[in-house]
Motif scaffolding. Structure first.
Motif, PDB file in Angstrom:
ATOM      1  N   ASN A 296      19.464  59.801   1.899  1.00 45.48           N
ATOM      2  CA  ASN A 296      20.732  59.950   1.174  1.00 45.48           C
ATOM      3  C   ASN A 296      20.796  59.117  -0.100  1.00 45.48           C
ATOM      4  N   ASN A 297      19.653  58.773  -0.659  1.00 43.76           N
ATOM      5  CA  ASN A 297      19.639  57.998  -1.904  1.00 43.76           C
ATOM      6  C   ASN A 297      20.095  58.872  -3.066  1.00 43.76           C
ATOM      7  N   ALA A 298      21.209  58.478  -3.665  1.00 41.60           N
ATOM      8  CA  ALA A 298      21.842  59.346  -4.668  1.00 41.60           C
ATOM      9  C   ALA A 298      20.915  59.672  -5.833  1.00 41.60           C
ATOM     10  N   SER A 299      20.086  58.721  -6.245  1.00 41.96           N
ATOM     11  CA  SER A 299      19.267  58.977  -7.426  1.00 41.96           C
ATOM     12  C   SER A 299      18.128  59.946  -7.122  1.00 41.96           C
ATOM     13  N   ALA A 300      17.817  60.145  -5.841  1.00 41.87           N
ATOM     14  CA  ALA A 300      16.753  61.094  -5.488  1.00 41.87           C
ATOM     15  C   ALA A 300      17.319  62.466  -5.137  1.00 41.87           C
ATOM     16  N   LEU A 301      18.654  62.545  -5.000  1.00 41.28           N
ATOM     17  CA  LEU A 301      19.259  63.824  -4.600  1.00 41.28           C
ATOM     18  C   LEU A 301      19.574  64.643  -5.845  1.00 41.28           C
TER      19      LEU A 301
ATOM     20  N   CYS B  42      17.028  42.033   7.823  1.00 43.75           N
ATOM     21  CA  CYS B  42      16.352  43.266   7.462  1.00 43.75           C
ATOM     22  C   CYS B  42      17.115  44.480   8.012  1.00 43.75           C
ATOM     23  N   VAL B  43      17.625  44.338   9.231  1.00 47.25           N
ATOM     24  CA  VAL B  43      18.449  45.426   9.770  1.00 47.25           C
ATOM     25  C   VAL B  43      19.684  45.611   8.889  1.00 47.25           C
ATOM     26  N   THR B  44      20.290  44.484   8.518  1.00 42.10           N
ATOM     27  CA  THR B  44      21.482  44.550   7.672  1.00 42.10           C
ATOM     28  C   THR B  44      21.171  45.208   6.339  1.00 42.10           C
ATOM     29  N   GLU B  45      20.040  44.842   5.778  1.00 37.85           N
ATOM     30  CA  GLU B  45      19.656  45.418   4.499  1.00 37.85           C
ATOM     31  C   GLU B  45      19.476  46.927   4.614  1.00 37.85           C
ATOM     32  N   ASN B  46      18.825  47.350   5.677  1.00 37.54           N
ATOM     33  CA  ASN B  46      18.610  48.791   5.857  1.00 37.54           C
ATOM     34  C   ASN B  46      19.929  49.537   6.036  1.00 37.54           C
ATOM     35  N   LEU B  47      20.800  48.936   6.850  1.00 35.31           N
ATOM     36  CA  LEU B  47      22.117  49.550   7.049  1.00 35.31           C
ATOM     37  C   LEU B  47      22.874  49.648   5.733  1.00 35.31           C
ATOM     38  N   ALA B  48      22.796  48.575   4.957  1.00 36.26           N
ATOM     39  CA  ALA B  48      23.525  48.550   3.688  1.00 36.26           C
ATOM     40  C   ALA B  48      22.980  49.623   2.749  1.00 36.26           C
ATOM     41  N   ARG B  49      21.673  49.719   2.697  1.00 31.10           N
ATOM     42  CA  ARG B  49      21.041  50.691   1.799  1.00 31.10           C
ATOM     43  C   ARG B  49      21.453  52.113   2.191  1.00 31.10           C
ATOM     44  N   TYR B  50      21.473  52.338   3.491  1.00 31.88           N
ATOM     45  CA  TYR B  50      21.865  53.665   3.966  1.00 31.88           C
ATOM     46  C   TYR B  50      23.349  53.933   3.720  1.00 31.88           C
ATOM     47  N   SER B  51      24.165  52.894   3.911  1.00 31.18           N
ATOM     48  CA  SER B  51      25.615  53.117   3.813  1.00 31.18           C
ATOM     49  C   SER B  51      26.049  53.423   2.383  1.00 31.18           C
ATOM     50  N   VAL B  52      25.375  52.848   1.399  1.00 28.04           N
ATOM     51  CA  VAL B  52      25.799  53.089   0.015  1.00 28.04           C
ATOM     52  C   VAL B  52      24.914  54.094  -0.707  1.00 28.04           C
ATOM     53  N   GLY B  53      23.814  54.495  -0.092  1.00 24.27           N
ATOM     54  CA  GLY B  53      22.979  55.535  -0.685  1.00 24.27           C
ATOM     55  C   GLY B  53      22.299  55.134  -1.971  1.00 24.27           C
ATOM     56  N   ARG B  54      21.838  53.908  -2.048  1.00 28.15           N
ATOM     57  CA  ARG B  54      21.094  53.477  -3.228  1.00 28.15           C
ATOM     58  C   ARG B  54      20.162  52.334  -2.838  1.00 28.15           C
TER      59      ARG B  54
ATOM     60  N   PHE C 147      30.579  47.923   0.055  1.00 27.24           N
ATOM     61  CA  PHE C 147      30.825  49.306   0.446  1.00 27.24           C
ATOM     62  C   PHE C 147      32.027  49.899  -0.272  1.00 27.24           C
ATOM     63  N   LEU C 148      32.997  49.073  -0.568  1.00 26.22           N
ATOM     64  CA  LEU C 148      34.285  49.583  -1.067  1.00 26.22           C
ATOM     65  C   LEU C 148      34.366  49.691  -2.584  1.00 26.22           C
ATOM     66  N   THR C 149      33.394  49.079  -3.261  1.00 23.52           N
ATOM     67  CA  THR C 149      33.424  49.127  -4.725  1.00 23.52           C
ATOM     68  C   THR C 149      32.034  49.490  -5.224  1.00 23.52           C
ATOM     69  N   GLN C 150      31.931  49.743  -6.497  1.00 21.53           N
ATOM     70  CA  GLN C 150      30.614  49.864  -7.118  1.00 21.53           C
ATOM     71  C   GLN C 150      30.734  49.435  -8.570  1.00 21.53           C
TER      72      GLN C 150
END
Lengths: 596, 434
Positions: free
Chosen positions: A123-128, A530-542, A579-582
């Motif tokens: 779900n990485n936005a830049s690859a979609l 590392c789990v947190t990082e993966n979750l974060a990456r997945y949750s924001v899609g970047r 998660f709530l801002t960008q």
């Protein structure tokens, strides 16, 4: 990938960037057991060591990081600047689920092109990207779904006689659900003009279309609208708290992000109501909804996607083992391995055990056949593992199989798997045209060597040593498992296995069970990070930016260290401004320039 | 002079006929001749390189192609239709040897950072020239599925799966099954009723796409930077799909639609079958077929092969692996040869064969799979591109791979401006023309 150069530096391991003798890197001799893996200064790439705020570590003393260099200890999240996801096209999976939710159970399974993984996730936005062919496939999918549902149900419109008013109001209602937020005046105008234009389009028989037909056709238009195809197109207002540099998603935007994160599906009515009355963003609102979404059956989409992609098992079904290796295994064993990984993550999501239990668990999930494969005890869906041989995700067969060659184990691949997926360390690619002498076939009649002996060539080579010292040491720890994950004490050539090795900081271990425990007990909790990082990456899609990493530090401290459960981690994450801002505005990424 | 539009010709002569071909006017300049030729250009890619020490081939004393012994069974029948090119090299850099092999193969440009390439690939340049005259400006075909990257290079796995690029980091979306390819080639189906429904679908699609376009145009001004780029890609896609609706006029007798589930080998055969029909009917000017993904660990179902393609490509000069490695290359070569024979035995509307009016290329992005070199890339050409290439020769090129693409582009009517700027060198491969 997140922390890519930096974490390696804070780990005290300068990797030879490019890992090539051409850049003049000179590695050290193999370290004695118990000593941190040494590094010479010129193994650290200039770009890494010159990064602001990051000093090259003292070569042999740097401990595992407790917090990254720029973590503003004691400061608040407000000092962190998030990265930017931007427009995020729905993945094939998300689009299927969206059609299912909007149109109901009659939607067929639609074959859309599989989305590429970037940063490990689909779900990485830049690859979609959006290309004419992808749009064509999405429109076709919408047509197919609408034909099978609205088209097949003459009573869909729900009013007799079906007047234009009735049609218009049905179209507007459908659009509001599909857009996942209230319609604007512009939206309504566009929709009504779509209806008029469709009413003027004759059918295949040359007749004027019925209101029911127009409803179907308008629905195709609605579900291929950018307001549907992009996760959160309307992002809300600029957040002024960080010098106007970030923007805050409004409640509807958050609702969509939350449901596509935890369900791979659009928000349901309840979630949209929470967005409408603002209770979603009130204190406790997000935690409650995250909890509710995780408990819903639709969370299976998250569990499956996250499990398979984080644990890097998406290619497991492509593994082709030699016949001799898979003798005695059922034809579905690869699928069973995937299901085990999903079962483990499902268990973690549903349990009140800390994250580290993923590494330390003495049980796993799977069939009787899998229990037999492990020499464990089957109890319903649960398998009691033989505790001297197996523990947690590290020794699951899917991981061991997906990192193996068709006829032998791959120490380097397994070590790399541990580095990337459990420690979030990413070594650079091997130098171009590197021939891995350790993989050369053994000549007939040669003295049998252990894999450890064969891998000595990596330490002997200046070009390879920098990276392989780390990954091979970790990989040795998994040598007690054959290419499909069966426990063994000797290699196929009869040589006894020595499964000892050391972690990047020099911690010595013996075998995979010990390795799992040592990783779980590392100072700085690299595994939980590392789990947190993966979750974060997945949750924001970047991919995470340095600013995003700043948020992670706060997440980790707020989660209560090692005691956090998976669900708590999710809850903390979705309440974070990560998660709530960008980021409000950004330059065009160089890799996306010229996308047209 | 104006190019005589293919569509004009077809409309003039009615539907359901094979593509008419103008006589190749050999006396004219390349560009002029290409203007009048309905081109057919196709590249067939196989992964994991070749057993290079045997692949390079010498010319026989009479100049003919002397095939490597292990390729004799596969290519013997078409030997005299081939131009064997030795010494093409791809020096492009990128992340991961296999990733670089496929991603930069048709570009002549390096991979950048996390994304693969910035340059449009050669097939897409050709498609751009001819797009107003074909509903399908290009076909991008591949094996089914997706090859996942390993270790270092997971974040660029898209590179392993694509040789055709739109520019930017966007790959051309692939048709991954013969079933889907059939639907692309024959959107109107087989029966009059299906044709009528297709016409209705076209009409309502126009309204649907109008709606999407209006929305995009309203939303676009509020977007900036990357969001604007992504929305523009969406708008571009809408316009392209609209354009394809307007140009879908060629009807060609449709064969049976292939089944959904096919073995790898059947999948490969059906793709070739449908591509043959597409070329025969003039449905597309250009195609790429990634017969398998780069770095593939597939175990092909062919006699005496019992392990992974990638594994045996790291042969370490050990005969048991080399033997299987040769067989896999011979498999792909024989599929190519079958296609060449079919094209050769079918007459085009001029009295030449389809093969005479085509340029077909078989190749791989790695030279020796064992060492990942890219210096002696296996490259074989068939077809005379309208009589402009003399087959049955060996060329010792000793230059960059993009020289072959530049010459391809000129043969297929791409303007000199575009061609001159393409690739990583300023040299063509004029030896191909003679």
């Amino acid at each position: 990938m997140f922390l890519n150069p930096r974490v390696l530096v804070t780990f005290g391991i300068g990797l030879a960037w490019g890992c090539s003798s051409e850049n003049g890197s000179v590695g050290a001799p193999a370290p004695a057991a118990g000593a941190p893996i040494p590094v010479t200064p010129n193994q650290i790439s200039p770009s890494t060591s010159s990064e602001p705020g990051v000093l090259p570590p003292a070569a042999t003393q740097a401990p595992l990081p407790v917090s990254s260099a720029e973590a503003p200890t004691g400061a608040t999240e407000a000092a962190c600047l998030p990265g930017r996801t931007g427009l995020q096209r729905l993945t094939a999976r998300q689009y299927q689920n969206t059609l299912n939710e909007l149109l109901g159970p009659g939607v067929p399974e639609i074959r859309l092109p599989r989305d590429p993984l970037k940063g490990g996730f689909e779900n990485n936005a830049s690859a979609l990207g959006m290309t004419p062919d992808i749009l064509d496939r999405y429109v076709s999918a919408a047509e197919e779904a609408v034909d099978a549902t609205i088209g097949a149900d003459p009573a869909w419109l729900g009013c007799t006689p079906a007047t234009t008013e009735c049609l218009n109001s049905a179209v507007l209602d459908f659009a509001e659900r599909a857009y996942r937020r209230p319609l604007t005046q512009d939206d309504s105008d566009e929709l009504l003009s779509l209806v008029s234009s469709l009413q003027a389009t004759p059918t295949a028989q040359g007749m004027a279309p019925t209101p029911h037909q127009v409803m179907g056709w308008a629905s195709v238009g609605i579900v291929t609208s950018p307001k549907v195809l992009f996760v959160a197109l309307d992002r809300g207002t600029v957040n002024e708290t960080v010098d106007g540099q970030s923007e805050r998603f409004d409640a509807y935007g958050v609702a969509s992000r939350l449901s596509y994160f935890l369900w791979s599906a659009p928000p349901d009515e309840t979630l949209l109501e929470r967005a409408a009355d603002s209770s979603l963003l009130a204190p406790g609102g997000l935690a409650a909804e995250a909890q509710r979404l995780l408990s819903d059956p639709r969370a299976e989409h998250f569990i499956e996607t996250f499990a398979v992609q984080w644990l890097d098992l998406t290619a497991l079904d492509q593994q082709a083992f030699d016949d001799a290796v898979v003798t005695g295994l059922s034809s579905t064993f690869l699928e069973e391995m995937t299901q085990e990984a999903i079962g483990i993550v499902r268990q973690a999501v549903r349990s009140d055990q800390p994250i580290s239990n993923l590494l330390l668990s003495q049980t796993t999930r799977g069939s009787e056949a899998l229990a037999e494969h492990y020499g464990g005890l089957s109890r319903g869906e649960e398998i009691q593992l033989p505790t001297d041989q197996r523990r947690g995700i590290l020794t699951q067969a899917g991981v061991l199989a997906s990192t193996s060659a068709p006829d032998h184990t791959s120490i380097a691949s397994r070590g790399m798997w541990v580095m990337e997926n459990l420690l979030c360390m990413t070594p650079p690619p091997p130098p171009p045209e590197a021939v891995d002498a350790a993989l050369a076939p053994v000549p007939d009649g040669a003295e049998p060597l252990s894999q450890r002996q064969r891998f000595q060539v990596h330490r002997d080579s200046d070009a390879c040593r920098g990276c392989h010292l780390i990954m091979d040491e970790l990989g040795f720890g998994l040598e007690n498992y054959d290419p499909v994950g069966r426990f063994r004490t000797t290699e196929p050539n009869g040589v006894a296995i020595d499964a000892s090795g050391q972690l990047p900081d020099g911690t010595v271990f013996s075998g995979a069970v010990d390795l799992a425990e040592k990783i779980a007990n590392q100072p700085g909790q690299p595994f939980e990070r590392c789990v947190t990082e993966n979750l974060a990456r997945y949750s924001v899609g970047r991919l995470l930016t340095p600013g995003d990493e700043c948020f992670l530090e706060h997440l980790l401290s707020r989660s209560g260290g090692q005691q956090a459960t998976f669900a708590q981690l999710v809850s903390t994450l979705v309440q974070s401004d990560l998660f709530l801002t960008q980021q409000w505005s950004t330059q065009v990424e160089s890799t996306e320039q010229g996308e047209l | 002079m104006n190019r005589l539009g293919r569509r004009t010709v077809l409309r003039g002569m009615g539907a359901l006929i094979p593509l008419p071909l103008l006589e190749a006017n050999l006396g004219r300049s390349l560009a002029q001749a290409a203007d009048e030729l309905p081109p057919r250009w196709a590249m067939f890619y196989f992964p994991n390189g070749c057993y290079q020490s045997e692949w390079t081939c010498a010319a026989a004393p009479d100049g003919a192609v002397e095939l490597p012994e292990f390729l004799q069974p596969a290519l013997g029948a078409v030997r005299d239709d081939l131009v064997w090119i030795n010494g093409l090299a791809n020096g492009q850099r990128g992340k991961g040897d296999h990733e670089t092999a496929s991603a930069t193969y048709l570009n002549g440009q390096p991979m950048v950072n996390d994304g693969p390439v910035l340059e449009r690939s050669v097939d897409q340049h050709i498609a751009e020239v001819w797009k107003d005259e074909y509903s399908l400006p290009s076909l991008t075909l591949s094996a089914d599925g997706f090859r996942q990257g390993a270790g270092c290079c997971r974040d660029v796995e898209v590179a392993l799966n694509h040789i055709s690029w739109q520019g930017g980091t966007t790959p051309t979306t692939k048709v991954q099954s013969p079933h889907d390819l059939f639907e692309r080639l024959f959107p109107s189906g087989n029966t009059p009723e299906e044709h009528r429904l297709a016409e209705e679908r076209r009409a309502r699609r126009r309204s649907v796409l109008d709606f999407a376009r209006a929305q995009i145009q309203r939303l676009r001004p509020s977007l900036s930077n990357n969001d604007a780029v992504r929305m523009d890609a969406y708008l571009h896609s809408v316009r392209e799909v609209e354009r394809q609706l307007e140009t879908s006029v060629v009807e060609c007798a449709a064969p049976e639609q292939p089944a959904l589930e096919l073995s790898f080998e059947e999948h490969n055969s059906r793709m070739f079958d449908l591509l043959f029909v597409a070329f025969q009917c003039g449905l597309t000017p250009t195609a790429t077929f990634m017969m398998d993904f780069e770095f593939s660990g597939r175990r092909l179902n062919i006699p005496n092969v019992n392990t992974s393609h990638h594994l045996v490509s790291h042969h370490g000069e050990a005969e048991p692996r080399i033997r299987q490695y040769r067989l896999i290359q011979a498999f792909y070569a024989s599929r190519f040869a079958d296609f060449v024979e079919r094209m050769k035995s079918t007459q085009d509307v001029d009295s030449n064969s389809l093969l005479d009016n085509s340029l077909l290329i078989l190749g791989s992005g790695l030279s020796d799979g064992n060492s990942h070199t890219k210096r002696e890339l296996p490259t074989v050409v068939a077809g005379t591109a309208g009589g402009r290439i003399t087959p049955g020769r060996v060329i010792d090129a000793n230059r960059r791979l993009s020289s072959l693409w530049r010459t391809s582009m000129r043969l297929m009517g791409v303007s000199d401006d575009v061609t001159d700027a393409f690739g990583d060198g300023d040299i063509d491969l004029p030896e191909l023309l003679s």
